[in-house]
Design a protein around this motif. Structure first.
Motif, PDB file in Angstrom:
ATOM      1  N   ILE A   1      45.911  26.447  47.257  1.00 12.17           N
ATOM      2  CA  ILE A   1      45.573  26.231  45.862  1.00 12.17           C
ATOM      3  C   ILE A   1      46.655  25.803  44.977  1.00 12.17           C
ATOM      4  CG2 ILE A   1      44.802  27.331  43.672  1.00 12.17           C
ATOM      5  CD1 ILE A   1      43.372  29.525  45.446  1.00 12.17           C
ATOM      6  N   ARG A   2      47.960  26.137  45.298  1.00 14.77           N
ATOM      7  CA  ARG A   2      49.185  25.503  44.562  1.00 14.77           C
ATOM      8  C   ARG A   2      49.648  24.363  44.898  1.00 14.77           C
ATOM      9  NH1 ARG A   2      47.303  29.405  41.135  1.00 14.77           N
ATOM     10  NH2 ARG A   2      47.337  31.295  42.226  1.00 14.77           N
ATOM     11  N   PHE A   3      49.057  23.871  45.807  1.00 17.17           N
ATOM     12  CA  PHE A   3      49.648  22.779  46.332  1.00 17.17           C
ATOM     13  C   PHE A   3      49.016  21.438  45.885  1.00 17.17           C
ATOM     14  CE2 PHE A   3      49.832  19.477  49.935  1.00 17.17           C
ATOM     15  CZ  PHE A   3      51.095  19.147  49.968  1.00 17.17           C
TER      16      PHE A   3
ATOM     17  N   VAL B   1      54.365  36.681  42.948  1.00 19.78           N
ATOM     18  CA  VAL B   1      55.419  36.315  42.126  1.00 19.78           C
ATOM     19  C   VAL B   1      55.798  34.898  42.211  1.00 19.78           C
ATOM     20  CG1 VAL B   1      56.721  38.523  42.966  1.00 19.78           C
ATOM     21  CG2 VAL B   1      57.199  36.343  44.365  1.00 19.78           C
ATOM     22  N   GLY B   2      54.813  34.120  42.801  1.00 16.23           N
ATOM     23  CA  GLY B   2      54.990  32.575  42.425  1.00 16.23           C
ATOM     24  C   GLY B   2      55.549  31.968  43.729  1.00 16.23           C
ATOM     25  N   LYS B   3      55.505  32.531  45.058  1.00 19.31           N
ATOM     26  CA  LYS B   3      56.158  31.724  45.975  1.00 19.31           C
ATOM     27  C   LYS B   3      55.621  30.394  46.344  1.00 19.31           C
ATOM     28  CE  LYS B   3      54.845  35.331  48.796  1.00 19.31           C
ATOM     29  NZ  LYS B   3      54.610  36.335  47.602  1.00 19.31           N
ATOM     30  N   SER B   4      54.265  30.223  46.379  1.00 19.86           N
ATOM     31  CA  SER B   4      53.598  29.103  46.670  1.00 19.86           C
ATOM     32  C   SER B   4      53.825  28.104  45.393  1.00 19.86           C
ATOM     33  CB  SER B   4      52.166  29.238  46.848  1.00 19.86           C
ATOM     34  OG  SER B   4      51.675  30.093  47.738  1.00 19.86           O
ATOM     35  N   SER B   5      53.737  28.627  44.047  1.00 22.09           N
ATOM     36  CA  SER B   5      54.063  27.648  43.178  1.00 22.09           C
ATOM     37  C   SER B   5      55.546  27.093  43.226  1.00 22.09           C
ATOM     38  CB  SER B   5      53.644  28.470  41.773  1.00 22.09           C
ATOM     39  OG  SER B   5      52.618  28.820  41.801  1.00 22.09           O
ATOM     40  N   LEU B   6      56.448  27.895  43.458  1.00 17.81           N
ATOM     41  CA  LEU B   6      57.584  27.322  43.604  1.00 17.81           C
ATOM     42  C   LEU B   6      58.070  26.399  44.914  1.00 17.81           C
ATOM     43  CD1 LEU B   6      60.300  30.492  43.603  1.00 17.81           C
ATOM     44  CD2 LEU B   6      60.438  28.278  42.149  1.00 17.81           C
TER      45      LEU B   6
ATOM     46  N   SER C   1      61.229  28.782  36.701  1.00 18.49           N
ATOM     47  CA  SER C   1      59.681  28.732  36.061  1.00 18.49           C
ATOM     48  C   SER C   1      59.125  27.598  36.808  1.00 18.49           C
ATOM     49  CB  SER C   1      59.724  28.675  34.715  1.00 18.49           C
ATOM     50  OG  SER C   1      58.460  28.381  34.271  1.00 18.49           O
ATOM     51  N   THR C   2      57.830  27.654  37.196  1.00 20.95           N
ATOM     52  CA  THR C   2      57.102  26.866  37.677  1.00 20.95           C
ATOM     53  C   THR C   2      56.294  25.900  36.643  1.00 20.95           C
ATOM     54  OG1 THR C   2      55.226  28.077  38.465  1.00 20.95           O
ATOM     55  CG2 THR C   2      56.917  27.685  40.026  1.00 20.95           C
ATOM     56  N   LEU C   3      56.305  26.715  35.284  1.00 18.99           N
ATOM     57  CA  LEU C   3      55.664  26.063  34.080  1.00 18.99           C
ATOM     58  C   LEU C   3      56.224  25.117  33.704  1.00 18.99           C
ATOM     59  CD1 LEU C   3      54.190  29.154  32.380  1.00 18.99           C
ATOM     60  CD2 LEU C   3      53.360  28.045  34.408  1.00 18.99           C
TER      61      LEU C   3
ATOM     62  N   SER D   1      60.721  33.071  34.756  1.00 23.65           N
ATOM     63  CA  SER D   1      61.667  33.175  33.686  1.00 23.65           C
ATOM     64  C   SER D   1      61.079  32.823  32.595  1.00 23.65           C
ATOM     65  CB  SER D   1      62.982  32.591  34.288  1.00 23.65           C
ATOM     66  OG  SER D   1      62.919  31.255  34.357  1.00 23.65           O
ATOM     67  N   ASP D   2      59.942  32.551  32.311  1.00 27.81           N
ATOM     68  CA  ASP D   2      59.517  32.062  31.381  1.00 27.81           C
ATOM     69  C   ASP D   2      58.904  33.339  30.434  1.00 27.81           C
ATOM     70  OD1 ASP D   2      56.345  31.835  31.834  1.00 27.81           O
ATOM     71  OD2 ASP D   2      57.859  31.186  33.542  1.00 27.81           O
ATOM     72  N   LEU D   3      58.890  34.318  31.126  1.00 32.87           N
ATOM     73  CA  LEU D   3      58.412  35.570  30.617  1.00 32.87           C
ATOM     74  C   LEU D   3      59.764  36.323  30.078  1.00 32.87           C
ATOM     75  CD1 LEU D   3      55.941  36.564  33.365  1.00 32.87           C
ATOM     76  CD2 LEU D   3      55.560  35.524  31.107  1.00 32.87           C
TER      77      LEU D   3
HETATM   78  N1  LIG Z   1      54.297  32.612  33.640  1.00 26.81           N
HETATM   79  C1  LIG Z   1      54.591  32.167  35.084  1.00 26.81           C
HETATM   80  N2  LIG Z   1      53.536  32.195  36.088  1.00 26.81           N
HETATM   81  C2  LIG Z   1      53.720  31.778  37.189  1.00 26.81           C
HETATM   82  C3  LIG Z   1      54.843  31.015  37.650  1.00 26.81           C
HETATM   83  N3  LIG Z   1      54.816  30.720  38.892  1.00 26.81           N
HETATM   84  C4  LIG Z   1      53.610  31.030  39.356  1.00 26.81           C
HETATM   85  N4  LIG Z   1      52.945  31.709  38.300  1.00 26.81           N
HETATM   86  C5  LIG Z   1      51.624  32.202  38.242  1.00 26.81           C
HETATM   87  O1  LIG Z   1      51.590  33.377  39.206  1.00 26.81           O
HETATM   88  C6  LIG Z   1      50.608  33.560  39.864  1.00 26.81           C
HETATM   89  C7  LIG Z   1      50.686  33.518  41.360  1.00 26.81           C
HETATM   90  O2  LIG Z   1      51.335  32.307  42.058  1.00 26.81           O
HETATM   91  P1  LIG Z   1      51.403  32.053  43.541  1.00 26.81           P
HETATM   92  O3  LIG Z   1      52.197  30.586  43.387  1.00 26.81           O
HETATM   93  O4  LIG Z   1      50.083  31.890  43.945  1.00 26.81           O
HETATM   94  O5  LIG Z   1      52.193  33.143  43.822  1.00 26.81           O
HETATM   95  P2  LIG Z   1      52.366  33.787  45.429  1.00 26.81           P
HETATM   96  O6  LIG Z   1      53.695  34.516  45.523  1.00 26.81           O
HETATM   97  O7  LIG Z   1      52.513  32.785  46.203  1.00 26.81           O
HETATM   98  O8  LIG Z   1      51.175  34.584  45.761  1.00 26.81           O
HETATM   99  P3  LIG Z   1      50.686  35.422  47.099  1.00 26.81           P
HETATM  100  O9  LIG Z   1      50.729  34.312  48.079  1.00 26.81           O
HETATM  101  O10 LIG Z   1      49.169  35.659  46.767  1.00 26.81           O
HETATM  102  O11 LIG Z   1      51.507  36.533  47.391  1.00 26.81           O
HETATM  103  C8  LIG Z   1      49.551  32.349  39.534  1.00 26.81           C
HETATM  104  O12 LIG Z   1      48.577  32.828  38.600  1.00 26.81           O
HETATM  105  C9  LIG Z   1      50.503  31.192  39.038  1.00 26.81           C
HETATM  106  O13 LIG Z   1      49.871  30.583  37.915  1.00 26.81           O
HETATM  107  C10 LIG Z   1      56.161  30.684  36.326  1.00 26.81           C
HETATM  108  O14 LIG Z   1      57.011  30.452  36.682  1.00 26.81           O
HETATM  109  N5  LIG Z   1      55.673  31.579  35.149  1.00 26.81           N
END
Ligand SMILES: Nc1nc2c(ncn2[C@@H]2O[C@H](COP(=O)(O)OP(=O)(O)OP(=O)(O)O)[C@@H](O)[C@H]2O)c(=O)[nH]1
Ligand code: B12
Ligand SMILES: [Mg+2]
Lengths: 321, 138
Positions: A102-104, A61-66, A231-233, A198-200
């Motif tokens: 990877i997201r860091f 869901v984007g936990k690491s990206s957030l 949105s992390t985008l 939330s960009d989706l």
């Molecule tokens: N469209 C969109 N994609 C996103 C956003 N945030 C993250 N992603 C994408 O979602 C995918 C998973 O992101 P992660 O941050 O790795 O998600 P995670 O929840 O940490 O994943 P796990 O640790 O494997 O459970 C990646 O391909 C990101 O690029 C966002 O805000 N919008």
């Protein structure tokens, strides 16, 4: 072995913020090395000042990206931030691919951040046995904010509540049916909802659903769980998400709920530690201790039932104190 | 749940330095090491030598694996080795793989890369090498 070969890390090194000592100390905790016990005993009195914020939610869901975006936000305000990110260990090999890093994307020159990946090593509930103590080490090392990412799973992982004072449940638009099945767990755990990606399309209706859900919950102890679109985008919604986290922390102080929650967490930790020790001793004993082996034999031959055997063991333990 | 008797798993960092986008090999190797019971921190693509060394320190790894198919290995691998020494982490062994001509491989081994594997390398052999490098006395 990791953490022992090069001399045990000292409390002094940790307090001075020595990154290598800190990294080795975390390994020592993970490995249950004896030097970790001594270190944590020494450091404990000066820990507990720092809030721990947990991030949980389904896979991808984007936990690491957030967390990465929040780290950037917090570094912009000069806060020293540490991240512990947990991924699952394979039940078959015991191995693990830890991919949250990877997201860091902080520059390597930024000394105000520390990122550690951690394998769950068989612990249930989304965090590792060592996660809480790793957070204490990071606290002792002077990090001012500690962010913990749980294992991504189909379910919301509850164990983060035993570590974090604020738990953020991260979801994405169009989780419809999934949210239905998560409902009970969500009530229990979320202090803040983040609707990421939330960009989706569908983000607004997801927010409405969650706001409704939060209202249905009636507000746990008077806290109405806020829903933040992120949105992390862009990124977008990141300062708002942090503000919601800080608002929950302020609520804990205002309502007097913090000490009670902390006592509950500590009580649970103590009981858990006792349980683990007793568990290990008894499991060992049933194989190696002749008296216990005889008892097990009698249960196996139907001369004694398991409940009575358990009673006998408990009574014997009490007498031996 | 701390099991004191159990041996601590080997921790490995797998990273791709430079701008090279070929990540299949790195992923295949990461999975093979996981299946051998190791904890593999996968740092992903486009890592600078500085980021790699920092990750190795923070993650307290026993071994670093670098993957390059773009041809930039002669510039980037020695840089990683030098930075490790500078950060007093020179004892962490480094091995590597990708598209690396024999002559380059010879020179890199002399410079301190402990083992180098090319296309078609056996995963079993990679795992055995990783075990030997990470736990020389085990
Ligand atoms: N469209 C969109 N994609 C996103 C956003 N945030 C993250 N992603 C994408 O979602 C995918 C998973 O992101 P992660 O941050 O790795 O998600 P995670 O929840 O940490 O994943 P796990 O640790 O494997 O459970 C990646 O391909 C990101 O690029 C966002 O805000 N919008
Ligand atoms: C698939 C592929 C691609 C895919 C990549 C998909 C991906 N996400 O990985 C795509 C189509 C995107 C691609 C693009 C390009 N590619 Co290309 N690609 C290949 C190809 C055909 C196979 C690579 C592969 O995936 N192999 C399978 C994996 C499993 O093998 P491996 O990576 O070699 O890994 C093994 C060993 O090397 C080793 N290993 C690898 N890493 C590590 C790490 C450690 C620690 C260890 C121990 C071992 C180890 O173990 C693995 C298992 O045996 C190769 C040719 C070839 N035969 O290698 C060209 C090749 C690598 N590509 C090449 C080029 C030039 C490009 C492009 C620049 C443009 C182009 N001309 O196509 C772009 C650039 C992309 C970029 N952003 O960097 C050249 C590189 C030339 C050079 N180095 O001098 C090659 C060699 C083709 C050629 N002969 O010209 N490519
Ligand atoms: Mg993640």
């Amino acid at each position: 072995m990791t953490g022992t070969r090069r001399g045990a890390p000292t409390a002094r090194q940790i307090r001075a913020g020595d990154r290598r000592a800190l990294a080795r100390a975390i390994s020592a905790v993970e490995n249950g090395a004896p030097e970790a016990d001594a270190l944590l005993k020494e450091l404990y009195p000066t820990t507990g000042r720092v809030r721990v914020v947990g991030f949980t939610g389904p896979l991808g869901v984007g936990k690491s990206s957030l967390i990465n975006a929040l780290v950037a936000h917090l570094r912009g305000r000069d806060r020293r931030v540490a991240v512990v990110a947990v991924d699952p260990s394979s039940p078959f090999s015991g191995g693990s691919v830890l991919g949250d890093r990877i997201r860091f994307d902080r520059p390597a020159s930024d000394e105000g951040v520390f990122f550690r990946s951690m394998a769950s090593r068989g612990a249930a509930g989304g965090v590792a046995a060592a996660t809480r103590d790793a957070a204490r080490l990071l606290d002792a090392a002077g990090f001012e904010e500690i962010l913990v990412e749980t294992v991504g799973s189909g379910q919301v992982d509850i164990a983060i509540r035993d570590i974090a004072s604020t738990s953020v449940v991260v979801l994405v638009p169009h989780l419809g049916d999934e949210v239905q099945t998560l409902k009970a767990g969500l009530f229990e755990i979320a202090d803040v909802f983040a609707v990421n990606k939330s960009d989706l399309p569908g983000a607004d209706s997801a927010r409405r659903d969650l706001v409704e859900l939060a209202a249905l919950g009636g507000g746990r102890d008077g806290w109405r769980t806020p829903v933040v679109l992120t949105s992390t985008l862009g990124p977008t919604g990141i300062p708002e998400l942090w503000d919601a986290i800080v608002a929950h922390e302020a609520f804990l102080d205002r309502s007097g709920g913090r000490p009670a929650a902390e006592r509950r967490r500590l009580a649970k930790e103590i009981v858990g530690r006792v349980r683990d020790r007793v568990d290990a001793e008894l499991t060992d004993g049933l194989e190696s201790d002749p008296a216990l082996r005889r008892l097990l034999d009698r249960v196996a031959s139907r001369d004694v039932d398991p409940r009575t055997a358990a009673e006998q063991l408990l009574r014997a333990r009490r007498r031996s104190r | 749940m701390t099991v004191r008797s159990k041996k601590a798993p080997v921790r490995v960092l797998i990273a791709k330095p430079g701008l090279d986008g070929h990540d299949r090999g790195a992923k295949v190797v990461a999975r093979a090491l996981r299946d051998a019971g190791m904890e593999v921190v996968y740092a992903g693509l486009r890592q600078t030598p500085e980021e790699i060394v920092r990750a190795a320190v923070e993650e307290d790894v026993d071994l670093i694996g670098l993957s390059i198919l773009s041809g930039a290995h002669m510039a980037l691998f020695p840089k990683v080795l030098a930075l490790l020494k500078k950060e007093k982490a020179g004892r962490i062994p480094v091995f590597a793989g990708g598209i690396i001509p024999d002559e380059d491989a010879r020179r890199l081994r002399k410079a301190g890369i402990r083992a180098i594997f090319g296309p078609g390398a056996s995963l079993d052999e990679i795992v055995r090498t990783a075990q030997r490098l990470a736990r020389p006395r085990a």
